[in-house]
Write a protein that holds these residues in place. Structure first.
Motif, PDB file in Angstrom:
ATOM      1  N   ASN A 204       0.956  -1.444   0.103  1.00 31.56           N
ATOM      2  CA  ASN A 204       0.001   0.112   0.144  1.00 31.56           C
ATOM      3  C   ASN A 204       0.911   1.250  -0.060  1.00 31.56           C
ATOM      4  O   ASN A 204       0.489   2.489  -0.539  1.00 31.56           O
ATOM      5  CB  ASN A 204      -0.893  -0.060   1.196  1.00 31.56           C
ATOM      6  N   ALA A 205       2.040   1.028   0.450  1.00 27.12           N
ATOM      7  CA  ALA A 205       2.824   2.378   0.594  1.00 27.12           C
ATOM      8  C   ALA A 205       3.382   2.709  -0.952  1.00 27.12           C
ATOM      9  O   ALA A 205       3.606   3.699  -1.081  1.00 27.12           O
ATOM     10  CB  ALA A 205       4.307   2.110   1.417  1.00 27.12           C
ATOM     11  N   LYS A 206       3.353   1.618  -1.772  1.00 29.94           N
ATOM     12  CA  LYS A 206       3.694   1.819  -3.203  1.00 29.94           C
ATOM     13  C   LYS A 206       2.740   2.031  -4.301  1.00 29.94           C
ATOM     14  O   LYS A 206       2.874   2.070  -5.309  1.00 29.94           O
ATOM     15  CB  LYS A 206       4.936   0.999  -3.440  1.00 29.94           C
ATOM     16  N   ASN A 207       1.141   1.755  -3.604  1.00 33.04           N
ATOM     17  CA  ASN A 207       0.241   1.670  -4.421  1.00 33.04           C
ATOM     18  C   ASN A 207       0.318   0.715  -5.544  1.00 33.04           C
ATOM     19  O   ASN A 207      -0.107   0.890  -6.528  1.00 33.04           O
ATOM     20  CB  ASN A 207      -0.075   3.050  -5.122  1.00 33.04           C
ATOM     21  N   THR A 208       0.854  -0.469  -5.085  1.00 28.64           N
ATOM     22  CA  THR A 208       1.258  -1.384  -6.043  1.00 28.64           C
ATOM     23  C   THR A 208       0.854  -2.997  -5.705  1.00 28.64           C
ATOM     24  O   THR A 208       0.800  -3.257  -4.347  1.00 28.64           O
ATOM     25  CB  THR A 208       2.964  -1.429  -6.216  1.00 28.64           C
ATOM     26  N   VAL A 209       0.245  -3.533  -6.713  1.00 30.45           N
ATOM     27  CA  VAL A 209      -0.067  -5.038  -6.460  1.00 30.45           C
ATOM     28  C   VAL A 209       0.823  -5.792  -7.533  1.00 30.45           C
ATOM     29  O   VAL A 209       0.946  -5.556  -8.377  1.00 30.45           O
ATOM     30  CB  VAL A 209      -1.659  -5.165  -6.571  1.00 30.45           C
ATOM     31  N   TYR A 210       1.235  -6.943  -6.860  1.00 32.96           N
ATOM     32  CA  TYR A 210       2.005  -7.971  -7.604  1.00 32.96           C
ATOM     33  C   TYR A 210       1.364  -9.262  -7.615  1.00 32.96           C
ATOM     34  O   TYR A 210       0.344  -9.544  -6.810  1.00 32.96           O
ATOM     35  CB  TYR A 210       3.334  -8.100  -6.811  1.00 32.96           C
ATOM     36  N   LEU A 211       1.856 -10.055  -8.765  1.00 32.16           N
ATOM     37  CA  LEU A 211       1.198 -11.504  -8.799  1.00 32.16           C
ATOM     38  C   LEU A 211       2.432 -12.128  -9.267  1.00 32.16           C
ATOM     39  O   LEU A 211       3.114 -12.075 -10.454  1.00 32.16           O
ATOM     40  CB  LEU A 211       0.172 -11.488  -9.912  1.00 32.16           C
ATOM     41  N   GLN A 212       3.002 -13.042  -8.279  1.00 31.85           N
ATOM     42  CA  GLN A 212       4.125 -13.685  -8.623  1.00 31.85           C
ATOM     43  C   GLN A 212       3.493 -15.150  -9.265  1.00 31.85           C
ATOM     44  O   GLN A 212       2.731 -15.898  -8.377  1.00 31.85           O
ATOM     45  CB  GLN A 212       4.908 -14.030  -7.117  1.00 31.85           C
ATOM     46  N   MET A 213       4.055 -15.432 -10.321  1.00 33.56           N
ATOM     47  CA  MET A 213       3.429 -16.599 -11.081  1.00 33.56           C
ATOM     48  C   MET A 213       4.736 -17.683 -11.001  1.00 33.56           C
ATOM     49  O   MET A 213       5.637 -17.240 -11.791  1.00 33.56           O
ATOM     50  CB  MET A 213       3.052 -16.337 -12.482  1.00 33.56           C
ATOM     51  N   ASN A 214       4.699 -18.773 -10.511  1.00 28.75           N
ATOM     52  CA  ASN A 214       5.762 -19.885 -10.477  1.00 28.75           C
ATOM     53  C   ASN A 214       5.133 -20.897 -11.406  1.00 28.75           C
ATOM     54  O   ASN A 214       4.076 -21.110 -11.400  1.00 28.75           O
ATOM     55  CB  ASN A 214       6.005 -20.311  -9.226  1.00 28.75           C
ATOM     56  N   SER A 215       6.125 -22.238 -11.863  1.00 28.54           N
ATOM     57  CA  SER A 215       5.648 -23.015 -12.356  1.00 28.54           C
ATOM     58  C   SER A 215       4.648 -22.990 -13.579  1.00 28.54           C
ATOM     59  O   SER A 215       3.712 -23.395 -13.606  1.00 28.54           O
ATOM     60  CB  SER A 215       5.173 -24.082 -11.427  1.00 28.54           C
ATOM     61  N   LEU A 216       4.982 -21.938 -14.330  1.00 33.52           N
ATOM     62  CA  LEU A 216       3.866 -21.348 -15.351  1.00 33.52           C
ATOM     63  C   LEU A 216       4.053 -22.661 -16.579  1.00 33.52           C
ATOM     64  O   LEU A 216       4.747 -23.539 -16.608  1.00 33.52           O
ATOM     65  CB  LEU A 216       4.631 -20.122 -16.149  1.00 33.52           C
ATOM     66  N   LYS A 217       2.865 -22.750 -16.949  1.00 31.88           N
ATOM     67  CA  LYS A 217       2.061 -23.732 -18.114  1.00 31.88           C
ATOM     68  C   LYS A 217       1.727 -23.118 -19.008  1.00 31.88           C
ATOM     69  O   LYS A 217       1.337 -22.060 -19.007  1.00 31.88           O
ATOM     70  CB  LYS A 217       1.168 -24.575 -17.333  1.00 31.88           C
ATOM     71  N   PRO A 218       1.969 -23.690 -20.345  1.00 35.29           N
ATOM     72  CA  PRO A 218       1.324 -23.056 -21.465  1.00 35.29           C
ATOM     73  C   PRO A 218       0.029 -22.528 -21.461  1.00 35.29           C
ATOM     74  O   PRO A 218      -0.421 -21.595 -22.103  1.00 35.29           O
ATOM     75  CB  PRO A 218       1.657 -24.120 -22.410  1.00 35.29           C
TER      76      PRO A 218
END
Length: 122
Positions: free
Chosen positions: A73-87
């Protein structure tokens, strides 16, 4: 004027990771629920993950255990960490913001980013 700007997409191989970012401006970021949606060619847009203003999270079954949504919230940013990606994760990923109730309903809020392309090769 509310703006959501996604970044971090790209082309990766199956099994690799990416981290998407959604930077927000023009809104009271900390009180809003934020969601990540994706849309693959020929398919409907679907909700992937969402986070409440308190930091509670929910995930689609298809990504649970592989993706992690978080917010700063201090950076007004949301992240999505995506691991083990698939096609099958290949899609345009969109950030969405709405009032706190949207976290409970799962329905999108009024504000969308422009999207970032994620392509996963096999």
């Amino acid at each position: 004027q509310v703006q959501l700007v996604e970044s971090g997409g790209g082309l990766v191989q199956a099994g690799e990771s990416l981290r998407l970012s959604c930077a927000a401006s023009g809104m009271s970021f900390s009180i809003n629920a934020i969601g990540w949606y994706r849309q693959a060619p020929g398919k409907q847009r679907e909700l992937v993950a969402r986070i409440s203003r308190a930091g509670n999270t929910k995930y689609a079954d298809s990504v649970a255990g592989r993706f992690t949504i978080s917010r700063d919230n201090a950076k007004n940013t949301v992240y999505l960490q995506m691991n083990s990606l698939k096609p099958e994760d290949t899609a345009v990923y969109y950030c969405n913001a709405g009032p706190p109730l949207t976290y409970i309903t799962g329905r999108p809020g009024d504000y969308w980013g422009q999207g970032t392309q994620v392509t996963v090769s096999s």
